[in-house]
Design an enzyme around this catalytic site. Structure first.
Site, PDB file in Angstrom:
ATOM      1  N   PRO A 389      -4.440   4.418  -2.514  1.00 23.04           N
ATOM      2  CA  PRO A 389      -4.191   5.413  -3.541  1.00 23.04           C
ATOM      3  C   PRO A 389      -2.605   5.205  -3.979  1.00 23.04           C
ATOM      4  CG  PRO A 389      -4.274   6.177  -1.181  1.00 23.04           C
ATOM      5  CD  PRO A 389      -4.878   4.829  -1.390  1.00 23.04           C
ATOM      6  N   PRO A 390      -2.524   6.117  -4.922  1.00 22.73           N
ATOM      7  CA  PRO A 390      -1.162   5.860  -5.602  1.00 22.73           C
ATOM      8  C   PRO A 390       0.067   6.100  -4.608  1.00 22.73           C
ATOM      9  CG  PRO A 390      -2.636   7.363  -7.128  1.00 22.73           C
ATOM     10  CD  PRO A 390      -3.115   6.968  -5.846  1.00 22.73           C
ATOM     11  N   VAL A 392       1.424   4.191  -2.332  1.00 25.22           N
ATOM     12  CA  VAL A 392       1.374   3.430  -1.313  1.00 25.22           C
ATOM     13  C   VAL A 392       1.909   2.203  -0.730  1.00 25.22           C
ATOM     14  CG1 VAL A 392      -0.697   4.812  -0.045  1.00 25.22           C
ATOM     15  CG2 VAL A 392      -0.749   2.676  -1.196  1.00 25.22           C
ATOM     16  N   GLY A 393       2.652   2.064  -2.195  1.00 19.49           N
ATOM     17  CA  GLY A 393       3.684   0.677  -1.895  1.00 19.49           C
ATOM     18  C   GLY A 393       2.896  -0.708  -2.573  1.00 19.49           C
ATOM     19  N   LYS A 394       1.844  -0.603  -3.288  1.00 22.27           N
ATOM     20  CA  LYS A 394       1.236  -1.836  -3.765  1.00 22.27           C
ATOM     21  C   LYS A 394       2.073  -2.650  -4.795  1.00 22.27           C
ATOM     22  CE  LYS A 394      -2.116   0.541  -5.755  1.00 22.27           C
ATOM     23  NZ  LYS A 394      -1.722   1.783  -5.200  1.00 22.27           N
ATOM     24  N   THR A 395       2.708  -1.905  -5.752  1.00 22.97           N
ATOM     25  CA  THR A 395       3.557  -2.865  -6.457  1.00 22.97           C
ATOM     26  C   THR A 395       4.749  -3.408  -5.548  1.00 22.97           C
ATOM     27  OG1 THR A 395       2.719  -1.526  -8.496  1.00 22.97           O
ATOM     28  CG2 THR A 395       4.839  -2.773  -8.700  1.00 22.97           C
ATOM     29  N   SER A 711     -21.329  11.904  -0.094  1.00 22.85           N
ATOM     30  CA  SER A 711     -20.856  12.105   1.336  1.00 22.85           C
ATOM     31  C   SER A 711     -20.764  13.556   1.642  1.00 22.85           C
ATOM     32  CB  SER A 711     -19.569  11.343   1.276  1.00 22.85           C
ATOM     33  OG  SER A 711     -18.666  12.116   0.548  1.00 22.85           O
ATOM     34  N   LYS A 754     -10.338   9.443   4.552  1.00 19.83           N
ATOM     35  CA  LYS A 754     -11.094  10.892   4.712  1.00 19.83           C
ATOM     36  C   LYS A 754     -10.306  11.281   6.172  1.00 19.83           C
ATOM     37  CE  LYS A 754     -15.334  10.382   2.127  1.00 19.83           C
ATOM     38  NZ  LYS A 754     -16.600  10.142   2.017  1.00 19.83           N
TER      39      LYS A 754
END
Length: 826
Positions: A389-390, A392-395, A711, A754
């Site tokens: 998700p946006p 979280v520190g991917k970049t 789900s 979730k």
């Protein structure tokens, strides 16, 4: 002297200062001679540095040294001939007797001219050879007592043969000479005397002054002719070889010479038009830059070809700018520039821990990648893809990897890209064409092995311009990207040294072929404890620096941070958390700037005045306090979230009403849940007439938000059962899972996100499909400790765990079986 400079009447013989003859008109002097009379066997000597005068030759002379000027004037005023004598030491300005040869030529002065610039010119004719007997002193010029050498010619058959051979050789030499004057051949044919013929040819031969002096000193005519023949034979051989070489190279040079001539003409035309003044310098600089760029062989060939086109093209032409831009791109690309890669695993671990809190599995995978890279630098490394998700520190993980490897970092945003040319570039036939984003990023990085992050890969979209995700297939394939061909460049570029890292929020939206080329590393959302640590370590400090505050001026307590996390943000990452912390810092900065306070401590009670009322409340208990409401767990691009399912029964004719912006998959899940409830109505103690006389309305709140996914089946089944049996669902429980018409609970995806959403919402019990037990280890340990897990294989197990016991005052049918009573009582 060369043959082009000679004729019978115009010999170029230089004396004194080497210079050319200047044509001037000035009369010779006729004043009484101040010089004493010279004896008959005495002659004035005119020494020459590098010229030999032969008898019978008319030649112009220029005299410049005082000694030779005095001698020439004395001879002219006395009406005496002069003796032209070659210096044995050409460097002597005032030669002594031992620096002169002993044999020269007696010559008469035909004309003496003094030019307006003061130069003295003579026109002389050689008469006879002489030999110096004695050099005389007492004169302001060189003088000597001489003995004239007469010519003795006995015409014999042998001499005639030599003369004939001499003429043939001379004709052959003239035929081999380029641009030989016709007068020279005619003059040679008019000379009949063997001695004069030998002297004439010796005079025009291109040989050294020493050789000519030797011929002058050869008094025997036959011997002199033999020497001239040998000299001619050597020169003819040289001329033949030169002509042969010239013919061999003429064909290859003619095209180049023609191109050079045409280019020079074009340059002159452009210069006259004011267009090409700096063009030659520019072309030279571009050629030098191409040589230094380290291009591949194919690229260098293409660059030089375009450079030649540019050289022939006017600057005012539109194509001139296009070619120049293309060459600039080729030159500035890092064809052979590599950043020095230094991989220290311990240092890399320190950098990752310094930049990011938590994410232990992600860091471990990155360290494994770096270890393999260190042991096998030339190996084909996988393409990593961070999915989460946006916020979280991917970049920032990609930036940390680049820092740990000592490489440069570049980022390419793929969000909203719908044109294949954004990846591969436009062809140069289009106006304003440019290379693709990959090549542009490499040019900006100035190295061939940067870390390139392809951000938002799930936001690519296809259009009539092509599919950019298909163009990425070659870029992200280690077996193919060594010869990546950008449409603008038109030549291959090696991408095999580039470390590509992709990021995405949703893995399912990345095309399968592209996803297959990458190693996916999922980054889940953060728990509350992790967010608190991240805020304390990074976010608060960053916002303090952004607002110009110091830690002493602004102190945000841990309880305040927890309240911001729980009441003002609800996200998987920390982006909104940092924004809210920034808002607190802005308020503190304003108070300090106004002078109202020197330092502030922000606690939980202060947040309402700064951020306003809480944006999120724990409404689980309120929502599930009545029958017909269940709490589900959903996955969204921004992380996990809780999802409420509400059901109501109204008089009607057995219709199912669905509201809440449900997608097709969720509509089918609701229909399947209702069918399953109808099938188990007897076991659940539900009268069949209810379905005939009532309409059931199923609603998912937040109707403005589209919802879809496979789900929510279990939550819908539990909500419908709760409504029709009158039993409420536990307020501290949330569930996820799909159902089948046989009553089986099927596995779902996004378990980590979730569960984290359930923890954030205050849920204490989470119901998960039994077949998702394999995902338990991926759930963060703090989240596992915060909730109780119930694993279910069938809907019966779900009912037993989710529904509160039946109300003892409820009117249940008396004819229920034992199984029905057990299910009804939970």
């Amino acid at each position: 002297m060369t043959d082009q400079e000679h004729s019978v009447n115009t010999e170029s013989v230089k004396t004194g200062e080497d210079a050319t003859i200047a044509e001037a008109s000035a009369g010779s002097t006729s004043a009484p001679s101040p010089y004493p009379e010279l004896p008959d066997d005495t002659i004035v000597l005119l020494p020459t540095r590098n010229a030999v005068l032969f008898p019978g030759i008319v030649a112009p002379l220029m005299v410049g040294r005082p000694q030779t000027i005095a001698g020439a004037q004395a001879a002219a005023q006395l009406g005496k001939p002069i003796g032209v004598l070659l210096q044995s030491d050409p460097s002597a300005d005032a030669p002594k007797p031992d620096q002169l040869n002993r044999v020269g030529t007696v010559a008469e002065i035909m004309r003496y001219v003094t030019a307006p610039d003061g130069a003295h010119h003579l026109v002389v004719r050689g008469l006879r050879r002489f030999k110096v007997l004695e050099f005389l002193d007492g004169y302001p010029f060189l003088a000597a007592r001489i003995e004239e050498i007469g010519e003795t010619e006995v015409y014999t058959t042998e001499l005639a043969a030599r003369v004939h051979q001499l003429r043939e050789r001379a004709r052959e030499a003239l035929s081999l000479l380029p641009n030989a004057p016709q007068e020279l051949a005619g003059a040679m044919e008019q000379v009949e005397s063997p001695s004069m013929l030998a002297d004439f040819i010796a005079n025009v031969m291109d040989t050294s002054p020493a050789n000519k002096q030797d011929l002058l000193e050869t008094f025997d005519v036959s011997a002199r002719i033999d020497k001239v023949l040998r000299e001619l034979a050597e020169q003819i051989e040289v001329l033949r070889l030169s002509k042969q070489i010239g013919e061999q190279t003429q064909e290859s040079l003619s095209g180049r010479q023609r191109e050079h001539i045409l280019r020079e003409q074009l340059r002159q035309i452009q210069k006259e038009l004011g267009e090409g003044e700096d063009g030659e310098t520019e072309i030279a600089e571009l050629g030098e830059a191409i040589d230094k760029a380290g291009m591949s062989k194919e690229a260098e060939t293409q660059a030089k070809k375009e450079l030649r086109r540019l050289e022939r093209m006017p600057e005012a032409s539109a194509e001139h700018g296009m070619i120049r831009t293309y060459l600039d791109w080729l030159i500035e690309l890092p064809w052979s520039k590599l950043s020095e890669e230094t991989i220290d695993i311990a240092e890399a671990r320190r950098i990752l821990d310094e930049d990011h809190y938590g994410l232990s599995k992600v860091k471990q995978r990155i360290l494994e990648y770096l270890a393999v890279r260190k042991l096998n630098p030339d190996g084909k490394s996988p393409i990593l893809c961070f999915v989460g998700p946006p916020g979280v520190g991917k970049t920032s993980l990609g930036q940390s990897i680049a820092r740990a490897m000592g490489r440069k970092f570049g980022r390419i945003s793929l969000g909203g890209v719908h044109d294949e040319a954004e990846i591969r570039g436009h062809r140069r036939t289009y106006v304003g064409a440019l290379p693709g984003n990959i090549v542009q990023a490499l040019r900006k990085a100035e190295t061939r092995n940067p870390v390139l992050m392809l951000d938002e890969m799930d936001k690519l979209s296809a259009s009539f311009h092509g599919d950019p995700s298909a163009a990425l297939l070659e870029v992200l394939d280690p077996a193919q990207n060594g010869t990546f061909r950008d449409n603008y460049l038109g030549v291959p570029f090696d991408l095999s040294k580039v470390m590509f890292i992709g990021t995405a929020n949703v893995l399912d939206q990345i095309p399968a072929p592209l996803r297959d080329r990458m190693e996916v590393i999922e980054i889940p959302g953060y728990t509350e404890e992790e967010k608190v640590e991240i805020a304390k370590r990074y976010l608060v400090q960053r916002q303090l620096e952004a607002t110009g505050l110091t830690p002493e001026q602004c102190d945000i307590t841990e309880d305040a941070l927890r309240t911001i996390i729980d009441g003002y943000t609800r996200e998987a990452g920390v982006r909104n958390l940092e924004r809210e912390i920034g808002a607190v810092c802005h308020r503190v900065a304003m108070r300090i700037a106004e002078g109202e306070a020197e330092r502030m401590r922000v606690d939980t009670d202060d947040l309402h005045g700064i951020l306003g009322a809480r944006k999120f409340d724990n409404e689980v208990a309120m929502r599930t306090a009545v029958p017909g409401v269940a709490t589900g767990l959903a996955w969204t691009p921004t992380g996990g979230d809780i999802l409420f399912i509400e059901c109501a029964k109204v008089p009607g004719h057995g219709k199912l009403i669905l509201t809440g912006q449900l997608g097709d998959v969720m509509k089918e899940s609701a229909q399947a849940a209702l069918s399953l409830v109808k099938a188990r109505a007897d076991l659940l103690g539900i009268e069949q007439s209810v379905f005939e006389k009532s309409d059931i309305h199923l609603h998912v709140p937040a109707g403005a938000i589209p919802k879809d996914g496979p789900s929510a089946g279990v939550a819908m089944f539990i909500a419908l059962t709760s409504l029709l049996t009158g039993r409420t669902v536990r307020s501290d429980l949330a569930m996820t899972g799909e159902i089948s018409l046989r009553g089986l609970v099927l596995p779902i995806g996004g378990v980590k996100n979730k569960v984290l959403a359930a923890v954030r919402a205050g849920i204490t019990t989470v119901m998960l499909p039994e077949r998702n037990r394999k995902d338990y280890e991926e759930i963060p340990e703090s989240a596992r400790d915060a909730v109780h897990f119930v694993w279910m294989s069938t809907v019966d197990e779900a009912l037993a765990a989710a529904l509160e016991p039946a109300d003892e005052h409820a009117h249940a049918p008396n004819d229920l079986s034992d199984d029905q009573r057990r299910l009804a009582s939970g």
